[in-house]
Design an enzyme around this catalytic site. Structure first.
Site, mmCIF file in Angstrom:
data_model
loop_
_atom_site.group_PDB
_atom_site.id
_atom_site.type_symbol
_atom_site.label_atom_id
_atom_site.label_comp_id
_atom_site.label_asym_id
_atom_site.label_seq_id
_atom_site.Cartn_x
_atom_site.Cartn_y
_atom_site.Cartn_z
ATOM 1 N N LYS A 45 -1.019 -5.821 6.691
ATOM 2 C CA LYS A 45 0.440 -5.569 6.066
ATOM 3 C C LYS A 45 -0.109 -4.524 5.044
ATOM 4 O O LYS A 45 -0.850 -3.602 5.710
ATOM 5 C CB LYS A 45 -0.494 -6.763 4.541
ATOM 6 C CG LYS A 45 -2.137 -6.555 4.162
ATOM 7 C CD LYS A 45 -2.604 -7.416 2.742
ATOM 8 C CE LYS A 45 -3.833 -6.823 2.370
ATOM 9 N NZ LYS A 45 -4.449 -8.374 2.024
ATOM 10 N N ARG A 143 -6.070 -17.439 -7.567
ATOM 11 C CA ARG A 143 -4.841 -16.475 -7.369
ATOM 12 C C ARG A 143 -3.600 -17.306 -6.800
ATOM 13 O O ARG A 143 -2.837 -17.810 -7.526
ATOM 14 C CB ARG A 143 -5.244 -15.167 -6.013
ATOM 15 C CG ARG A 143 -3.914 -13.933 -6.191
ATOM 16 C CD ARG A 143 -4.896 -12.961 -5.565
ATOM 17 N NE ARG A 143 -5.055 -13.546 -3.818
ATOM 18 C CZ ARG A 143 -5.198 -12.297 -2.641
ATOM 19 N NH1 ARG A 143 -5.261 -10.702 -3.869
ATOM 20 N NH2 ARG A 143 -5.386 -12.418 -2.162
ATOM 21 N N HIS A 172 -9.424 -17.610 -0.245
ATOM 22 C CA HIS A 172 -9.776 -15.873 -0.010
ATOM 23 C C HIS A 172 -11.443 -15.793 -0.618
ATOM 24 O O HIS A 172 -11.236 -16.295 -1.367
ATOM 25 C CB HIS A 172 -8.508 -14.923 -0.369
ATOM 26 C CG HIS A 172 -8.334 -13.967 0.207
ATOM 27 N ND1 HIS A 172 -8.868 -13.128 1.034
ATOM 28 C CD2 HIS A 172 -8.100 -12.301 -0.899
ATOM 29 C CE1 HIS A 172 -8.928 -12.170 1.094
ATOM 30 N NE2 HIS A 172 -8.864 -11.807 -0.553
ATOM 31 N N ARG A 228 -10.361 -13.211 9.288
ATOM 32 C CA ARG A 228 -9.356 -11.757 8.861
ATOM 33 C C ARG A 228 -10.405 -10.607 8.466
ATOM 34 O O ARG A 228 -8.847 -10.001 7.187
ATOM 35 C CB ARG A 228 -8.188 -12.452 7.825
ATOM 36 C CG ARG A 228 -7.697 -14.252 7.896
ATOM 37 C CD ARG A 228 -6.768 -14.242 6.939
ATOM 38 N NE ARG A 228 -7.448 -14.480 5.292
ATOM 39 C CZ ARG A 228 -8.568 -15.446 4.846
ATOM 40 N NH1 ARG A 228 -8.506 -16.150 4.973
ATOM 41 N NH2 ARG A 228 -8.877 -14.770 3.659
ATOM 42 N N TYR A 272 -0.703 22.806 -13.615
ATOM 43 C CA TYR A 272 0.502 22.977 -14.969
ATOM 44 C C TYR A 272 -0.890 22.201 -15.680
ATOM 45 O O TYR A 272 -1.743 21.813 -15.890
ATOM 46 C CB TYR A 272 0.839 21.264 -14.958
ATOM 47 C CG TYR A 272 1.943 21.135 -13.764
ATOM 48 C CD1 TYR A 272 3.352 21.805 -14.058
ATOM 49 C CD2 TYR A 272 2.309 20.662 -12.136
ATOM 50 C CE1 TYR A 272 4.105 21.991 -13.646
ATOM 51 C CE2 TYR A 272 3.910 20.634 -11.684
ATOM 52 C CZ TYR A 272 4.517 21.456 -12.112
ATOM 53 O OH TYR A 272 5.781 21.520 -11.469
ATOM 54 N N CYS A 319 0.276 18.948 -8.118
ATOM 55 C CA CYS A 319 1.440 18.802 -7.998
ATOM 56 C C CYS A 319 2.172 17.713 -7.209
ATOM 57 O O CYS A 319 1.163 17.087 -6.843
ATOM 58 C CB CYS A 319 1.394 19.584 -7.869
ATOM 59 S SG CYS A 319 1.071 21.511 -8.531
ATOM 60 N N ASP A 321 4.036 17.727 -5.140
ATOM 61 C CA ASP A 321 4.028 18.322 -3.570
ATOM 62 C C ASP A 321 2.871 19.752 -3.366
ATOM 63 O O ASP A 321 3.070 20.548 -2.109
ATOM 64 C CB ASP A 321 5.193 19.027 -3.165
ATOM 65 C CG ASP A 321 6.352 18.513 -3.587
ATOM 66 O OD1 ASP A 321 6.965 17.457 -3.465
ATOM 67 O OD2 ASP A 321 6.968 19.252 -4.962
HETATM 68 C C1 LIG Z 1 -5.933 -8.174 2.218
HETATM 69 C C2 LIG Z 1 -6.314 -9.700 2.953
HETATM 70 C C3 LIG Z 1 -7.340 -10.232 4.139
HETATM 71 C C4 LIG Z 1 -7.890 -8.779 4.495
HETATM 72 O O1 LIG Z 1 -8.790 -8.056 3.223
HETATM 73 P P1 LIG Z 1 -10.031 -6.673 4.077
HETATM 74 O O2 LIG Z 1 -10.899 -6.701 2.376
HETATM 75 O O3 LIG Z 1 -8.785 -5.541 4.192
HETATM 76 O O4 LIG Z 1 -10.487 -6.996 5.172
HETATM 77 C C5 LIG Z 1 -7.413 -11.145 3.979
HETATM 78 N N1 LIG Z 1 -7.157 -12.113 3.922
HETATM 79 C C6 LIG Z 1 -6.013 -11.922 2.554
HETATM 80 C C7 LIG Z 1 -5.998 -13.515 2.289
HETATM 81 C C8 LIG Z 1 -6.299 -11.109 2.060
HETATM 82 O O5 LIG Z 1 -4.292 -10.679 1.242
#
Ligand SMILES: *Cc1c(COP(=O)(O)O)cnc(C)c1O
Length: 390
Positions: A45, A143, A172, A228, A272, A319, A321
């Protein structure tokens, strides 16, 4: 004055670049897989954490990753349009009207409530094509997902569904970055409870997955049927509390080149807001990258860079750039390489260091690096820069 010897670069070439080492990503994938002993869902992602969605996914596919994970349906569609055929789970919450898109592009759906299950069933039925789904159970993140303590009806409806193929069930972890947090054990137990209900009603067990990078690094009880990892796949540790239990190595480096040299006299402020001035005459170089590239402005007078193998402070405000670096009495030439993230002559600045100085986490540093910075790929099946843009 300070003009370098040798060839000037092509005029059209921006000297600032991200180099992604695909061999490192392959190494990290294999190291993680060897560590956990179960299949891996590579999380790509947010432009593969700034590394480039399509080139990274293509390389992971070539390396035999079992599954890919993204957050949004658009990211999944981009993978399919690029010809990626590996199974893709979209992990974010869905809107009913998106279901047809998921099915059309052969993307796996996260079903996070009974209501959404009904929406998926309705859309699948009207298309006459089954939807592949993973149930999302909430075990403590609050969540998306059905609370583990009220997931029975949800699980039963999914098992009974005629239009949903129940491929997975997942949750998660909220605190797995910290090996000492007691939260993860509690989440493991709650997830096991939910899965036990599938067993109790005599349904075949779908793929159970729970571990993010923190789970992979610290909690074997979270590995289950698939893991994951995101950030660890890119060789970066999620948190200062994390332990490097797997030999993963950073795949991304960010560099630019000196574009200007000047002497700043004592007391004359730089950039700045005139927030910083040298107490004695000093040499200052300008680097052509700024917050417009996603290099955080919070590194103003806090960040460091490498030039000629030495570490120097960023001075004054960053800045849009450009920013300035105090090199003291040392010398630097126009076009000298400046490393912002990565290695130079044995010196290293990790995304973790940058994040600490910027007051954030390495995730935000990596995903913030935007498309104004060209990306170059090394190793692996090395797609060209043009293919990378596609
Ligand atoms: C982003 C995400 C992950 C990966 O998380 P990391 O901490 O980068 O390993 C795994 N599962 C879900 C549902 C996520 O949103």
């Amino acid at each position: 004055m300070h003009e370098p010897p040798g060839q000037p670069p092509t005029a059209s070439e921006r000297p600032t670049r991200i180099a992604v080492d695909l061999d490192r990503i392959a190494h990290n994938l294999h190291a993680i897989r060897a560590h956990v002993g179960v299949p891996v869902m590579g999380i790509v992602k947010a432009n593969a954490y700034g590394h480039g969605l399509v080139p990274v996914a293509r390389h992971l596919q070539a390396q035999g990753v079992e599954q890919l994970g993204v957050a949004f349906v658009e990211e999944g569609i981009a993978l399919r349009r690029a010809g990626i055929t590996t199974p893709v789970l979209v992990m974010g919450g869905i809107f009913g009207r998106q279901v047809a898109q998921f099915i059309a592009h052969d993307l796996e759906i996260t079903v996070s409530s009974l209501d959404k299950l009904r929406q998926v069933e309705g859309a699948a039925e009207s298309l006459g094509r089954k939807a592949v789904v993973h149930l999302k159970v909430d075990t403590g993140m609050e969540r998306i997902g059905v609370h583990s303590y009220s997931a029975r009806a949800f699980i039963e409806a999914a098992v009974a569904s005629r239009w949903c193929v129940l491929k997975g069930i997942y949750s998660h972890l909220a605190c797995a970055d910290d090996p000492d947090s007691p939260m993860t054990d509690q989440q493991v137990a709650r997830f096991a409870d939910a899965c036990a209900h599938i067993e109790r009603i005599g349904a075949p067990m779908p793929l159970r997955h729970l571990a993010n990078s923190g789970g992979v690094l610290h909690f074997p009880a979270t590995w289950l049927d698939m893991v994951r990892p995101g950030i660890a796949l890119y060789g970066v540790l999620p948190d200062p509390a994390s332990r490097a239990t797997v030999d993963v190595r950073p795949a991304l480096s960010l560099s630019s080149r000196v574009v200007y040299f000047k002497v700043v006299k004592a007391g004359n402020p730089v950039s700045y807001g005139a927030t910083w001035a040298p107490s004695a005459d000093t040499r200052v170089v300008t680097v052509p990258i700024g917050y417009g590239d996603g290099f955080p402005r919070s590194l103003s007078s806090r960040g460091e860079v490498l030039v000629r193998g030495r570490r120097y402070p960023i001075v004054g405000r960053i800045c849009m750039d450009q920013f300035m670096v105090d090199i003291g009495h040392d010398s630097a030439w126009n076009e000298d390489e400046v490393v912002l993230i990565g290695e130079q002559d044995g010196q290293v600045i990790g995304a973790e260091d940058v994040a600490r100085r910027a007051g954030t986490i390495p995730y935000e540093i990596l995903v913030g690096l935007n498309d104004r910075i060209p990306r170059e790929y090394r190793g692996g099946t090395a797609p060209t820069a043009d293919a990378a843009a596609g």
